[in-house]
Design a protein around this motif. Structure first.
Motif, short mmCIF file in Angstrom:
data_model
loop_
_atom_site.label_atom_id
_atom_site.label_comp_id
_atom_site.label_asym_id
_atom_site.label_seq_id
_atom_site.Cartn_x
_atom_site.Cartn_y
_atom_site.Cartn_z
N ILE A 563 0.84 -1.20 0.00
CA ILE A 563 0.00 0.00 0.00
C ILE A 563 0.87 1.25 0.00
CG2 ILE A 563 -1.66 1.33 1.36
CD1 ILE A 563 -2.85 -1.34 2.28
N GLU A 564 1.94 1.22 0.77
CA GLU A 564 2.86 2.38 0.78
C GLU A 564 3.41 2.62 -0.61
OE1 GLU A 564 6.43 4.31 0.35
OE2 GLU A 564 6.54 2.11 0.57
N GLY A 565 3.70 1.55 -1.32
CA GLY A 565 4.22 1.71 -2.68
C GLY A 565 3.21 2.27 -3.66
N LEU A 566 1.91 2.15 -3.36
CA LEU A 566 0.86 2.66 -4.23
C LEU A 566 0.53 4.14 -3.99
CD1 LEU A 566 -1.58 -0.40 -4.05
CD2 LEU A 566 -0.08 0.23 -5.97
N THR A 567 1.14 4.75 -2.98
CA THR A 567 0.80 6.15 -2.65
C THR A 567 1.34 7.13 -3.69
OG1 THR A 567 2.79 6.34 -1.29
CG2 THR A 567 0.74 5.67 -0.17
N LYS A 568 2.40 6.77 -4.39
CA LYS A 568 3.03 7.70 -5.32
C LYS A 568 2.05 8.11 -6.42
CE LYS A 568 7.25 8.36 -8.00
NZ LYS A 568 8.55 7.75 -8.44
N GLY A 569 1.84 9.41 -6.50
CA GLY A 569 0.94 9.95 -7.50
C GLY A 569 -0.51 9.82 -7.13
N VAL A 570 -0.85 9.24 -5.97
CA VAL A 570 -2.25 9.04 -5.57
C VAL A 570 -2.57 9.91 -4.34
CG1 VAL A 570 -3.98 7.38 -4.81
CG2 VAL A 570 -2.25 6.70 -6.49
N ALA A 571 -1.90 9.64 -3.25
CA ALA A 571 -2.13 10.40 -2.01
C ALA A 571 -0.92 10.20 -1.09
CB ALA A 571 -3.42 9.95 -1.32
N ARG A 572 -0.76 11.13 -0.22
CA ARG A 572 0.36 11.01 0.74
C ARG A 572 0.14 9.84 1.71
NH1 ARG A 572 1.42 16.45 3.41
NH2 ARG A 572 2.59 16.79 1.47
N ILE A 573 -1.13 9.62 2.10
CA ILE A 573 -1.46 8.53 3.03
C ILE A 573 -2.57 7.70 2.43
CG2 ILE A 573 -2.23 7.94 5.37
CD1 ILE A 573 -1.38 10.76 6.24
N LEU A 574 -2.37 6.38 2.42
CA LEU A 574 -3.40 5.45 1.99
C LEU A 574 -3.55 4.35 3.03
CD1 LEU A 574 -2.68 4.97 -1.83
CD2 LEU A 574 -4.57 6.26 -0.79
#
Length: 615
Positions: A563-574
């Protein structure tokens, strides 16, 4: 012996500190029991207390009577016989009165070592009163500066030690005021123990090759009682402080001289009568287990009672107490070696001590004196030393654990953990929330800085972010490059671990902004990505025997990292759907759709929390 050495070596390798303490305590115990005897005074006092308590429950033998020269007798007889010493004819009158009642034996505990040169007629009247008697005994006193010739030795009818060549002299003071034909004697010398208390009475002593019987041994043998052929005996006491029945000398003497006696005419019939004194100025009061001032005649009466009734106190074999101490030391050592609970071991030892004291008293009732107090003291001393050693070892381990866990967990949480225990548990399944936080754009920030400056920058950043994790009750797992891994819900239970993890993530984002201002890097592409997932994981000390770390592993950890890897370009916190549901009503979550995650067939719904809606 070789097997013993191998066992000792094995135990030493297993716990050298405990083995060293065991061997040191064992050596000191052996030194105390076999040589020093520093604990013997305390041992004697407690045994004397038990002996005194038991003696008070036993009535003295009624067949042994003391005719006592007390202070009242000295005062009353002064008008009849003058000041002490009285003319021996007074004792002759008493003997004639007693003989009319046919006592079994008359035993003088008064010395007659010198003739009365000023009242020789009185000595003659005394010896006349002895005529025809075969049951009157006089004391013999051992003394180094006196020697007897062969005629006197023959009159005493002493036996020779066949193993020793006896010479013609003998270091004793006989009853010289008594004619040789009436020399039925025994020694009355008393020897106290090292603490000054009189607990023994002689039976047979050797002097210059001659065997000297004590007065109790001589009387008992003549009366047909069994007398052990040994140097002395340990006395078995009966009665309270006043001991055996005592009749005032003056009262008895006065009654014998009345025309119409008032006392019973047969009160001495068949009795063993001891004539002694307990007057305060006659120096025949001695400390015994029963009293600090106990009349010598009472001690003699006790000795005769012991022989008459077969009540001699016994002692256990010399090996018994050291053997029991060794066994108790070994059991205590083994319990420490196995890590037994110190308080439970102490409770067990306390019960054992109580049982031992009860058994000691029971043994006294059975006429056996067992010196257990020194043994118990030594065992307790070893136990306290071992418990203290275990305490310091535990304290050292606890301190190491605190130092180790303080790297990962809020110090206050560490203290609470140490209070409740369980720090060093191996992995266990826990429900937790895992957070991964990775820096974005760190390469651009570090291009214009030296390696040392980069390290200092990272250290400063990690310090600020770890403070946030700790402030919200989280546990720091590890640093992975410029990534932080933390989790909530372990090692302490936290029912609201998901909420606390999200709160920490929101504050970490704020701290990042302040950190950028501090660096003057507001315009740089420098940010952070934070991923959170909640679920079951294995948490504990995990690793090899050489190195272990307190960490969490499992699918929950892997998904949080994804999930941390998916934050780029999406949101600072997921955060995952599971985390969002656990924080229901606490935050506003903005959905960002479903994402494919490596290793999972189904997509994962992700949400971004906003602090402004925190209730």
């Amino acid at each position: 012996m070789l097997v013993f050495k191998r066992i000792l070596t094995l135990l030493h390798l297993r716990s050298p500190e405990k083995t060293a303490l065991f061997l040191a305590a064992l050596a000191l115990a052996a030194l105390e029991l076999l040589s020093l005897h520093w604990l013997t005074p305390a041992e004697n006092r407690l045994l004397d207390l038990m002996v005194r308590h038991h003696a008070a429950t036993l009535a003295p033998d009624p067949d042994i009577v003391i005719v006592n020269i007390d202070d009242a007798s000295l005062a009353h007889m002064e008008g009849v016989a003058g000041a002490w010493p009285w003319p021996r004819s007074v004792h002759g009158d008493l003997i004639e009165g007693m003989r009319r009642q046919s006592p079994r034996a008359i035993v003088f505990d008064i010395s007659f070592v010198e003739r009365d040169v000023y009242r020789s007629e009185s000595d003659k009247l005394f010896n006349d009163a002895l005529a025809g008697s075969t049951n009157i005994y006089f004391p013999l006193i051992r003394q180094d500066n006196a020697r007897l010739n062969s005629d006197a030795i023959a009159a005493l009818k002493l036996q020779r030690n066949p193993k020793v060549s006896a010479n013609g002299g003998l270091a004793v003071l006989p009853p010289q005021a008594v004619d040789l034909q009436y020399w039925r004697t025994g020694t009355i010398n008393l020897e106290n123990d090292d603490d000054g208390i009189y607990r023994h009475y002689d039976l047979y002593r050797e002097s210059q090759g001659w065997i000297l019987p004590s007065m109790p041994a001589r009387v008992a043998a003549d009366l047909g009682y069994a007398v052990p052929r040994q140097e002395d005996m340990l006395l078995a006491w009966r009665g309270r402080k006043n001991g055996f029945r005592a009749i005032s000398y003056a009262d008895l003497y006065e009654d014998f001289n009345r025309e119409h006696p008032k006392r019973p005419p047969n009160e001495l019939t068949g009795k063993i009568v001891i004539i002694g004194n307990d007057a305060s100025g006659m120096n025949d009061l001695r400390p015994t287990p029963l009293a600090s001032q106990y009349a010598g005649a009472q001690i003699m009466a006790t000795a005769i009672d012991n022989l008459k009734n077969g009540r001699i106190m016994r002692t256990p074999p010399a090996w018994l107490i050291p053997g029991l101490v060794l066994l108790a030391f070994a059991i205590t050592y083994w319990s420490f070696l196995r890590g037994a609970n110190v308080l439970k071991a102490g409770a067990a030892l306390l019960m054992l001590s109580a049982a031992t004291l009860a058994a000691t008293y029971w043994a006294i009732v059975q006429l056996t004196l067992i010196p257990t107090i020194s043994a118990l003291t030594l065992i307790w001393a070893y136990y306290f030393a071992g418990a203290l050693q275990a305490y310091f070892a535990e304290r050292k381990t606890r301190q190491r654990s605190i130092e180790m866990f303080s790297r990962f967990v809020n110090p206050h949480v560490v203290q609470q953990l140490m209070t409740h225990g369980g720090v060093l548990r191996s992995g266990e399944s826990r429900d937790i929330s895992v957070l991964f936080s990775d820096i974005r754009g760190f390469t651009t920030l570090s291009e214009s800085r030296t390696p040392q400056a980069v390290v200092d920058l990272l250290n400063r950043y990690f310090t600020l972010q770890v403070e946030v994790v700790f402030r919200h009750g989280g546990s720091l797992d590890k640093f992975i490059g410029d990534c932080i891994m933390a989790f909530w819900g372990a090692p302490l239970d936290d029912p609201e671990h998901a909420q606390h993890a999200v709160q920490a993530a929101l504050e970490m984002a704020e701290v990042l902004q302040r950190f950028k201002v501090e660096l003057g890097a507001q315009d740089l592409d420098f940010d952070v990505g934070i991923g959170i997932h909640s679920g079951p994981a294995v948490v504990g000390l995990i690793g090899s025997d050489q190195r272990r770390e307190y960490t969490a592993i499992g699918d929950t950890v892997n998904l949080a990292s994804r999930i941390e890897g998916l934050t780029k370009g999406v949101a600072r916190i997921l955060v995952s759907d599971e985390t969002m549901k656990r924080c229901s009503g606490m935050f506003k979550f903005i959905p960002h759709g479903a994402f494919e995650v490596k290793g999972r067939e189904q997509k994962v719904n992700l949400y971004c929390p906003e602090k402004g809606d925190l209730q």
